[in-house]
Design a protein around this motif. Structure first.
Motif, short mmCIF file in Angstrom:
data_model
loop_
_atom_site.label_atom_id
_atom_site.label_comp_id
_atom_site.label_asym_id
_atom_site.label_seq_id
_atom_site.Cartn_x
_atom_site.Cartn_y
_atom_site.Cartn_z
N SER A 154 13.36 -13.79 8.90
CA SER A 154 13.88 -13.00 10.02
C SER A 154 13.82 -11.51 9.71
CB SER A 154 15.33 -13.39 10.34
OG SER A 154 16.19 -12.98 9.29
N PHE A 169 18.94 -20.14 15.50
CA PHE A 169 17.89 -19.95 14.50
C PHE A 169 17.64 -21.25 13.77
CE2 PHE A 169 16.29 -15.72 13.09
CZ PHE A 169 16.54 -15.08 14.28
N ILE A 203 9.05 -9.28 9.70
CA ILE A 203 9.75 -10.52 9.39
C ILE A 203 9.48 -10.87 7.93
CG2 ILE A 203 9.90 -12.99 9.90
CD1 ILE A 203 9.19 -12.23 12.82
N GLY A 226 13.09 -13.98 14.56
CA GLY A 226 12.62 -14.96 13.59
C GLY A 226 11.15 -15.20 13.83
#
Length: 179
Positions: free
Chosen positions: A163, A114, A82, A53
C-alpha cells in the motif's frame, strides 16, 4: 388568505430557533457575528490522505482525480509508490471466529476492505493466512473472520501487505457532508 394558529406557532418557533447560535440556520450566523466583528471564512478545500493498495512499485501520480461516494472530487497532491509493508504485530488472538491483530503503533497504511498478503510465523498453523480481507477497527489493530484454535498466536509473527498513503485535496468546496 387566512392564517391559522398553527402557522403562527411555526413562525414563532422558527424565530425562536434563529435567536440562538446553536439552533440557528447557516443563513442567520452572520447576523449573530456582525455586532462583534465576526465574519464567516470562505469555504476551503478538504485535505487528508487516501490509502491505495495494489501492485508493488506502481506509482499513483500527482494530479490523479478521485471521486468519493458522495460525488466529491479529490486530487492527489504528491506522487506515491505502492510498496511492500512488513510489520511485526504485538499480538494475534482469536475469540470465536474473530481474529484480532494488534500493533504497538498506529498503522496508517491499512484500511477496512484491504487484503493483506499474509500473516506468517505463527506456531499455530491456523493463524497463518494468505490474501485475507480485513476490517480496521482501531488505529493499531484490525480483525478478520477465520475459524480455528482459540487463544493467542505464538512464534515470530509478520504481517505483510502492499500500500501507499497519498495526500489529497478536494476540488469541490462548500459541500456539507455531515461527517
Amino acid at each position: 388568505f387566512p392564517v391559522t394558529i398553527f402557522d403562527l406557532y411555526r413562525k414563532r418557533l422558527n424565530i425562536f430557533k434563529q435567536s440562538f447560535l446553536k439552533t440557528c440556520s447557516d443563513e442567520y450566523l452572520p447576523i449573530h457575528g456582525d455586532p462583534y466583528g465576526i465574519t464567516l471564512l470562505p469555504a476551503t478545500p478538504a485535505e487528508g490522505s487516501v490509502i491505495f493498495g495494489g501492485l508493488a512499485n506502481y506509482t499513483i501520480s500527482q494530479g490523479t482525480q478521485l471521486q468519493s461516494v458522495e460525488s466529491i472530487l479529490y486530487t492527489t497532491q504528491t506522487d506515491g509508490t505502492i510498496a511492500l509493508q512488513q510489520v511485526t504485530p504485538t499480538s494475534i488472538s482469536r475469540t470465536g471466529t474473530v481474529v484480532t491483530v494488534t500493533f504497538s503503533t498506529p498503522i496508517t497504511s491499512l484500511a477496512t476492505g484491504f487484503t493483506i498478503d499474509s500473516i506468517t510465523g505463527a506456531n499455530e498453523a491456523d493463524f497463518n493466512v494468505v490474501n485475507q480481507v480485513i476490517t480496521k477497527n482501531t488505529s493499531n489493530s484490525f480483525t478478520f473472520e477465520k475459524a480455528g484454535v482459540q487463544g493467542s498466536a505464538t512464534g515470530t509473527l509478520l504481517v505483510q501487505w502492499k500500500s501507499v498513503s497519498v495526500k489529497v485535496k478536494s476540488t469541490t468546496t462548500a459541500i456539507v457532508t455531515g461527517k
